[in-house]
Design a protein around this motif. Structure first.
Motif, PDB file in Angstrom:
ATOM      1  N   PHE A   1      46.618  25.920  60.928  1.00 40.68           N
ATOM      2  CA  PHE A   1      46.368  27.355  61.089  1.00 40.68           C
ATOM      3  C   PHE A   1      46.202  27.738  62.555  1.00 40.68           C
ATOM      4  CE2 PHE A   1      44.953  26.780  56.674  1.00 40.68           C
ATOM      5  CZ  PHE A   1      45.716  27.778  56.082  1.00 40.68           C
ATOM      6  N   ALA A   2      46.724  28.921  62.881  1.00 42.45           N
ATOM      7  CA  ALA A   2      46.568  29.462  64.230  1.00 42.45           C
ATOM      8  C   ALA A   2      45.163  30.002  64.428  1.00 42.45           C
ATOM      9  CB  ALA A   2      47.580  30.584  64.441  1.00 42.45           C
ATOM     10  N   SER A   3      44.555  30.447  63.339  1.00 40.45           N
ATOM     11  CA  SER A   3      43.169  30.910  63.387  1.00 40.45           C
ATOM     12  C   SER A   3      42.697  31.057  61.957  1.00 40.45           C
ATOM     13  CB  SER A   3      43.040  32.250  64.112  1.00 40.45           C
ATOM     14  OG  SER A   3      43.529  33.292  63.290  1.00 40.45           O
ATOM     15  N   ALA A   4      41.400  31.197  61.774  1.00 41.32           N
ATOM     16  CA  ALA A   4      40.903  31.418  60.414  1.00 41.32           C
ATOM     17  C   ALA A   4      39.472  31.918  60.470  1.00 41.32           C
ATOM     18  CB  ALA A   4      40.967  30.134  59.595  1.00 41.32           C
ATOM     19  N   TYR A   5      39.111  32.642  59.437  1.00 41.60           N
ATOM     20  CA  TYR A   5      37.735  33.069  59.247  1.00 41.60           C
ATOM     21  C   TYR A   5      37.128  32.183  58.178  1.00 41.60           C
ATOM     22  CZ  TYR A   5      39.398  37.208  61.622  1.00 41.60           C
ATOM     23  OH  TYR A   5      39.944  38.052  62.538  1.00 41.60           O
ATOM     24  N   SER A   6      35.862  31.762  58.401  1.00 40.90           N
ATOM     25  CA  SER A   6      35.225  30.949  57.370  1.00 40.90           C
ATOM     26  C   SER A   6      33.822  31.484  57.120  1.00 40.90           C
ATOM     27  CB  SER A   6      35.191  29.485  57.799  1.00 40.90           C
ATOM     28  OG  SER A   6      34.835  29.377  59.155  1.00 40.90           O
ATOM     29  N   PHE A   7      33.441  31.446  55.868  1.00 41.74           N
ATOM     30  CA  PHE A   7      32.188  32.053  55.445  1.00 41.74           C
ATOM     31  C   PHE A   7      31.426  31.128  54.521  1.00 41.74           C
ATOM     32  CE2 PHE A   7      35.635  35.205  55.596  1.00 41.74           C
ATOM     33  CZ  PHE A   7      35.204  35.994  56.649  1.00 41.74           C
ATOM     34  N   LYS A   8      30.094  31.217  54.593  1.00 43.58           N
ATOM     35  CA  LYS A   8      29.275  30.561  53.568  1.00 43.58           C
ATOM     36  C   LYS A   8      29.331  31.428  52.322  1.00 43.58           C
ATOM     37  CE  LYS A   8      25.644  30.109  56.525  1.00 43.58           C
ATOM     38  NZ  LYS A   8      24.277  29.857  56.938  1.00 43.58           N
ATOM     39  N   TYR A   9      29.440  30.797  51.172  1.00 41.60           N
ATOM     40  CA  TYR A   9      29.446  31.564  49.927  1.00 41.60           C
ATOM     41  C   TYR A   9      28.174  32.400  49.839  1.00 41.60           C
ATOM     42  CZ  TYR A   9      28.777  32.944  45.164  1.00 41.60           C
ATOM     43  OH  TYR A   9      28.526  33.703  44.058  1.00 41.60           O
ATOM     44  N   SER A  10      28.333  33.673  49.507  1.00 40.53           N
ATOM     45  CA  SER A  10      27.185  34.572  49.393  1.00 40.53           C
ATOM     46  C   SER A  10      27.222  35.220  48.004  1.00 40.53           C
ATOM     47  CB  SER A  10      27.281  35.587  50.544  1.00 40.53           C
ATOM     48  OG  SER A  10      26.758  36.829  50.214  1.00 40.53           O
ATOM     49  N   PRO A  11      26.223  34.930  47.164  1.00 39.67           N
ATOM     50  CA  PRO A  11      26.262  35.463  45.790  1.00 39.67           C
ATOM     51  C   PRO A  11      26.192  36.984  45.806  1.00 39.67           C
ATOM     52  CG  PRO A  11      24.451  33.876  46.102  1.00 39.67           C
ATOM     53  CD  PRO A  11      24.985  34.193  47.453  1.00 39.67           C
ATOM     54  N   ARG A  12      27.154  37.632  45.202  1.00 40.26           N
ATOM     55  CA  ARG A  12      27.164  39.088  45.152  1.00 40.26           C
ATOM     56  C   ARG A  12      26.770  39.536  43.760  1.00 40.26           C
ATOM     57  NH1 ARG A  12      25.652  40.122  48.520  1.00 40.26           N
ATOM     58  NH2 ARG A  12      26.494  42.076  49.290  1.00 40.26           N
ATOM     59  N   PRO A  13      25.738  40.378  43.660  1.00 41.98           N
ATOM     60  CA  PRO A  13      25.275  40.811  42.336  1.00 41.98           C
ATOM     61  C   PRO A  13      26.421  41.413  41.521  1.00 41.98           C
ATOM     62  CG  PRO A  13      23.850  41.642  44.086  1.00 41.98           C
ATOM     63  CD  PRO A  13      25.001  40.991  44.763  1.00 41.98           C
ATOM     64  N   GLY A  14      26.466  41.016  40.265  1.00 36.93           N
ATOM     65  CA  GLY A  14      27.496  41.586  39.385  1.00 36.93           C
ATOM     66  C   GLY A  14      28.779  40.783  39.327  1.00 36.93           C
ATOM     67  N   THR A  15      28.919  39.758  40.208  1.00 38.08           N
ATOM     68  CA  THR A  15      30.132  38.934  40.168  1.00 38.08           C
ATOM     69  C   THR A  15      29.839  37.657  39.372  1.00 38.08           C
ATOM     70  OG1 THR A  15      29.530  37.832  42.228  1.00 38.08           O
ATOM     71  CG2 THR A  15      30.942  39.769  42.416  1.00 38.08           C
ATOM     72  N   PRO A  16      30.835  37.093  38.656  1.00 41.48           N
ATOM     73  CA  PRO A  16      30.578  35.939  37.799  1.00 41.48           C
ATOM     74  C   PRO A  16      29.986  34.734  38.537  1.00 41.48           C
ATOM     75  CG  PRO A  16      32.749  36.865  37.351  1.00 41.48           C
ATOM     76  CD  PRO A  16      32.208  37.608  38.525  1.00 41.48           C
ATOM     77  N   ALA A  17      30.467  34.438  39.750  1.00 39.13           N
ATOM     78  CA  ALA A  17      30.002  33.228  40.433  1.00 39.13           C
ATOM     79  C   ALA A  17      28.519  33.300  40.780  1.00 39.13           C
ATOM     80  CB  ALA A  17      30.832  32.971  41.686  1.00 39.13           C
TER      81      ALA A  17
END
Ligand code: 5AD
Ligand code: SF4
Length: 485
Positions: free
Chosen positions: A343-359
């Protein structure tokens, strides 16, 4: 609105999050400009202050609440001077939290969801009179039909590259993501409207058009023939608009990269060799749990076809680490994928639980320490690839669209075809033009270069033809964070 100050009423808009929000912020300014509002860069002298918010990850919403805390002072100061400051919260936090915002932050007068921006003049007037107005409906009407176009002067002030929203919403329902709930179902704007908007931008001097949508490559707007068009066909049509030299589109879903769109990367000179194609994880089991609708092999196959069509393409992505249940071995699959794609670049994030989403409901949440550790390792891999990509650009030439002066006198900054910021010594007259540059060195996520032809080339000349024989090049695409994908 302002009871004491004379002159035009002033508007300050602060944008969080993705390009969709930057575009929406501009449209809000355009709608209110018709009512006599002028934009100010200073929150202190605003009559109306809009925070255009993002809800994709937890921190984004928390940032908005702390900003609202700070605004209490600003509102009190304005009142002391005999002015009324109207504070509005727009965007996805507004959509998701609605009245809760006014409860938590009484400084707010107006909460307005992304589908209601065309009603802003009325809403702002009501909020200024009464305070506490909330409009987060999904009206049946198409807001784009009602949104005012920018003036030529406003367009010029915004620079040589412009966003155009062609698609909104998402029907994919990845299990971690709030976008299908905050932005609603997919909607594609019709071809005629997009062509009109692009033609107006190009007439005002815009050279690069960036088509945006939460799921841009799922776009299937109605053509002049009354039938749905593909994104590839739209791109070919837009390349014919006089003055348009460069096209990009973001953000795409791997499942919607059809053969025709992949072929456009080889056939359409105006389409820049750069693509943001979020993968989220390199592990097939995690991808299934995310409801991504593609596995590791399918993603890599799309990448291989893109590289075959356009060998110098700069690829970027989004990653989530610590998705519920992600094991160390699965995380290593993600690390390996970064090196495999380059990849030339990328964004990476820690998983953040969002209310109302299955995960968010899963009881297999990964610990914060584990997420932090994986994020650091992933970012190191991404940085290594990005540095290699940039370094490989040095010694080559390419067409740069110049945007604005650099930090130092006599310096101009533009974008390479691969989206890297490029700094050269050159005259201010370069702004808004495309010129050929030899890339001489790398900076931090940027390139240094020298002008090859001192006179700016015809802006409409395609960057492809500007650098014939441009061998496969790897560059570090650096761009604004994308909306949910
Ligand atoms: N947690 C962490 N990252 C997320 N994203 C979307 N939702 C979440 C979440 N709940 C990331 C995805 C997406 C990018 C815009 O934000 O990687 O592509
Ligand atoms: Fe849609 Fe993207 Fe969110 Fe998935 S991550 S639901 S594709 S916006």
């Amino acid at each position: 609105m302002s009871s004491v100050t004379s002159g035009p009423r002033k508007l300050y808009v602060k944008s969080y999050g993705c390009q969709m929000n930057v575009y929406d912020s501009q449209r809000m300014a355009d709608v209110l400009a018709r009512e006599g509002y002028v934009e100010t860069a200073e929150p202190d002298d605003a009559d109306v202050l809009v925070l255009n918010t993002c809800h994709i990850r937890e921190k984004a919403a928390e940032k908005v609440y702390s900003e609202l805390g700070r605004l209490r002072r600003l509102k009190q100061d304005a009142a002391r001077d005999g002015r009324r400051l109207t504070v509005a919260v727009a965007g996805c936090v507004a959509q998701a939290e609605g009245e809760e915002i006014i409860r938590r932050a009484p400084v707010v007068d107006l909460v307005v969801g992304p589908q209601s921006y065309h009603r802003l003049p009325d809403l702002v007037a009501r909020a200024a009179r009464e305070g506490r107005v909330v409009d987060t409906e999904f009206p049946a009407e198409d807001k784009f039909d009602h949104l005012a176009p920018p003036t030529a002067a406003a367009t010029r002030a915004r620079g040589a590259a412009a966003f155009v929203t062609v698609q909104e919403g998402c029907d994919k329902f990845c299990t971690f993501c709030v976008v299908p709930y905050t932005r609603g179902a997919e909607f594609s704007r019709p071809v005629a409207r997009i062509v009109d908007e692009v033609a107006r931008l190009a007439e005002a001097g815009v050279r690069e058009i960036r088509l945006i949508g939460q799921n841009v490559n799922a776009w299937h707007g109605e053509g002049p023939d009354g039938r749905p068009w593909t994104l590839s066909r739209l791109l070919h049509r837009l390349a014919e608009v006089p003055g348009v030299a460069r096209l990009r589109y973001t953000t795409s879903h791997p499942c919607d990269m059809d053969d025709e769109l992949i072929a456009a990367h080889g056939d359409l000179p105006a389409l820049m060799p750069q693509l943001h194609l979020p993968v989220q994880s390199g592990a097939t089991r995690v991808l299934a749990a995310m409801n991504r609708r593609h596995d590791r092999a399918a993603y890599l196959s799309v990448i291989a076809r893109l590289k075959a069509a356009r060998p110098d393409i700069a690829l970027s992505s989004d990653f989530i680490v610590g998705f519920p249940g992600e094991t160390e071995a699965e995380f290593r699959d993600t690390l390996a994928l970064v090196d495999e794609v380059g990849f030339a670049s990328a964004y990476s994030f820690k998983y953040s639980p969002r209310p109302g989403t299955p995960a968010a409901e899963s009881d297999a949440q990964v610990s914060e320490a584990e997420k932090a550790d994986r994020l650091a390792r992933l970012q190191a891999a991404i940085d290594r690839n990005a540095a290699a990509f940039n370094a490989a650009t040095v010694g080559r030439t390419g067409a740069v669209l110049f945007e604005h002066p650099g930090k130092h006198p006599g310096q101009m900054v533009g974008r390479s075809p691969w989206m890297q910021p490029v700094q050269v010594d050159g005259p201010a007259t370069l702004a808004g033009t495309i010129a050929t540059v030899r890339f001489t060195a790398t900076g931090t996520n940027s390139l240094f270069g020298t002008l090859v032809d001192a006179a700016p080339r015809d802006a409409a000349t395609s960057p492809h033809s500007a650098s014939p024989g441009m061998a496969p090049v790897r560059g570090n695409a650096v761009h604004v964070a994308a909306a949910g994908r």
